[in-house]
Scaffold this motif. Sequence first.
Motif, short mmCIF file in Angstrom:
data_model
loop_
_atom_site.label_atom_id
_atom_site.label_comp_id
_atom_site.label_asym_id
_atom_site.label_seq_id
_atom_site.Cartn_x
_atom_site.Cartn_y
_atom_site.Cartn_z
N ILE A 380 -14.94 -9.10 2.06
CA ILE A 380 -13.72 -8.58 2.43
C ILE A 380 -12.86 -9.03 1.03
O ILE A 380 -12.72 -10.14 0.56
N LEU A 382 -9.64 -10.10 -1.05
CA LEU A 382 -8.45 -10.50 -0.61
C LEU A 382 -7.16 -9.61 -0.91
O LEU A 382 -6.19 -9.90 -0.16
N GLY A 383 -7.20 -9.00 -1.87
CA GLY A 383 -6.15 -8.31 -2.46
C GLY A 383 -5.84 -7.21 -1.63
O GLY A 383 -4.66 -6.81 -1.01
N CYS A 384 -6.82 -6.28 -1.26
CA CYS A 384 -6.38 -5.07 -0.22
C CYS A 384 -6.65 -5.06 1.10
O CYS A 384 -6.83 -4.20 1.95
N GLY A 385 -7.75 -6.20 1.31
CA GLY A 385 -8.10 -6.51 2.89
C GLY A 385 -9.26 -5.46 3.32
O GLY A 385 -9.56 -5.51 4.47
N GLU A 386 -9.78 -4.69 2.23
CA GLU A 386 -11.07 -3.74 2.49
C GLU A 386 -12.34 -4.44 2.00
O GLU A 386 -12.39 -5.16 1.56
N CYS A 403 -12.43 -6.81 -4.88
CA CYS A 403 -13.03 -5.49 -5.21
C CYS A 403 -12.77 -5.19 -6.53
O CYS A 403 -11.84 -5.74 -7.29
#
Lengths: 432, 338
Positions: A380, A382-386, A403
């Motif tokens: 996952i 950390l920046g965008c949670g995707e 990502c």
Amino acid sequence: MDIDEDDAIVKSGVRTRATTRKRNRSQKIVADDEDEQIETGKPSALKGAGGGYAWEDEYRRSWDIVQEDASGSLEGIVSDLVDARKRRRAGATVPVQRGIIRTVVLILDYSGVMREKDVRPTRGVAMIEHAVEFVGEFFDQNPVSQVAIVAMRNGIAHIVSELGGSPHEHITALRQLRTRFDPEGEPSLQNALNMARGVLAGGNETATREVVIIFGALFSADPGNIHKTISALVKERITVRVIGLTARVAVCEELCSKTSFGDVKSTYHVALDENHFKELVMECVTPLAVTKRAAESASGFSLVKMGFPSRASAEVGLCACHSQAIAGGYVCPQCGSKVCTLPTVCPCCSLTLVLSTHLARSYHHLFPLQTFDDCPEGGICLGCGEESGAGAARCPQCKEIFCVDCDVFLHETLHTCAGCESKTKDTITKKS
Amino acid sequence: MDAISDRAFGESSASTAANIHRVVDETPSLLTVILDLHPLAWKSCRETNDKIDFRNVTASMLVMMNSHLALNSGNRVSLYIANSFSQGVKRVYPEETSLKDTILEKDGSLLKSVGIYGQFKVLDENILDTLDKLFHNEPERLRDIINKDDVFVKGTITGAISRALSAINKLQKHEETLNMKARVLVISVSGDNTIPYVSMMNTIFAAQKMKISIDVCKLGEKSIFLQQTADATNGVYMDIKYPNGLIQYLSNAFFIEPLLRPMIVLPSNTSVDFRASCFVTNKVVDIGYVCSVCLCILSVIPGDERCPTCHSPFEHSLVTKLKRKPKVLPLDVKRMKK
């Protein structure tokens, strides 16, 4: 550098399907490799895949080469791109000492050859567009620096805009050059360099002295011996970078190698295509590292006196720099004159006026964010949670996964690791 | 034939004009709220001003987020907490994927939710549950931090802004949310000493580049850094004098879209402190000396002619030049020259 030409072409072939940002990257890598090939000068380095020279190969169009793998996806190619991106950034993360306060003379070739249409719409127009973008980005990243612009036209050098720190003035001057004049005549490197010397001689002693030349022609109409000018440049510690548009020229090669002051990396590049041209121009935005030889020969580093002005009251008054009525503005702490924009040099007492935030804007050159490690298993972001997907990266310090998009964002825009800043473990310390 | 094409042309031009109007008015926007939960700052806040109440702050914040959602069906909200417990920064809404199951298992809701709009309910429950859990999970640590007098806890507000910005960056790259506007609201209680300077500045410039406004709603002591943040990103900075009426501040000053801000008289902050502080003496200076290597600001020239931060030696001739006092020529010399 013995690079497989085939490999290079495959990478460039990927462009068609990848996003623009990624495309630029892959091109950059290819371009660099080709550059290096030529720089090494070994005939073997110039060999293409077929054993002959690269230019003897049959031309392969980029869209013929995009190959999907067995399952019909482009995954393999995408991961190639990611690798290419990593390779590009690897060099940029070692903190090096850089000349942050700079004076740069941008010399534009505005001779007849710039009417050529190999770069759209014409070389001259494209060059001015890139120069406008360069000026904007330059002052964004080097807020305490100054730029002057010189044009080579009809065998003489013209000053387009005087040495100054206001992006707006330079951009208006560039636009005027474009609308009022057409590229004409021959370029004269010697005249332009001499003018650049004159401009730089009056500048701030503590700043770096740089010349960036965009050179479209393959010749130079000089009134005297250009080698004397080159030795004068060396004596005055002026660094010259040249961006060629046509092919490598011996005199530019010499000019760059003599004025690079022991820097290993060549400062002479020839643009391969439009994107590469733009990237080369934008590369000049990053301040040059202080070379070893320069650091040794200098007796010490400079200390610059600067003023941190306060905001003037909202009443309308004339500014000292343009004599225009403005509301607000800033007041020079030394002489009390009013200026409308910062950063600038006080027109009255010539004190450098900046905001502390302007200084902070250069910090990321001094404290670059370290390169993240590859993290093939993903996770996952950390920046965008995707879900990160292919090409995830892990910060070596906080071990968080990012990502591709967030990784690029952190390194190119934010310059701070979101993971490290978010951690609080072991941050409870005794008050000092 | 002519008539048809004319009509079609006229219609399309009229509709594009209307479209432009609609695009300006109704592009959905994302509101990212960052709630500062620095324990020591909250403690000192409560000590100095007992009207500041965490419940009230949370409630007001929820009202604001709900009303943002109500404004446009495409609007989105997200909430980060800049927490200084072991977890650090946490995204509360939309919840982090790994946390989904742990939140769902909670049965008794904290919310009386009869007749509440579905989306509000999801949002409010999520946020309240997470906050509630947070305080119950780490009471010892919290107590540890609060009861010791001489500890310093690093704030994580820069981390929260960094994460918010990277999420916005990603969002604006997605095709269906390409035009999404975004802004960030920081509800902060901590002072400047908890904020790491360099990363704070980096986040300011990143936000500036992305054209994202950062609004700052400041409870407790003033913060110069956050003031500069709001000023540089075209945001609103407000010191909250009456925390009881927080909802009023939030729904008036902070609720206005950045697009509408030029047309509306905003609470202005003309007195932004732009002066720099000396790295050695911590004095605020208006004329200082800057090291050309590390850009540190000095109010005096150091005696050993070396930069106190990066230890690079300064050029001696330059230093003497800077130290030289202006000379006043004696009267008779002046006359002789004449």
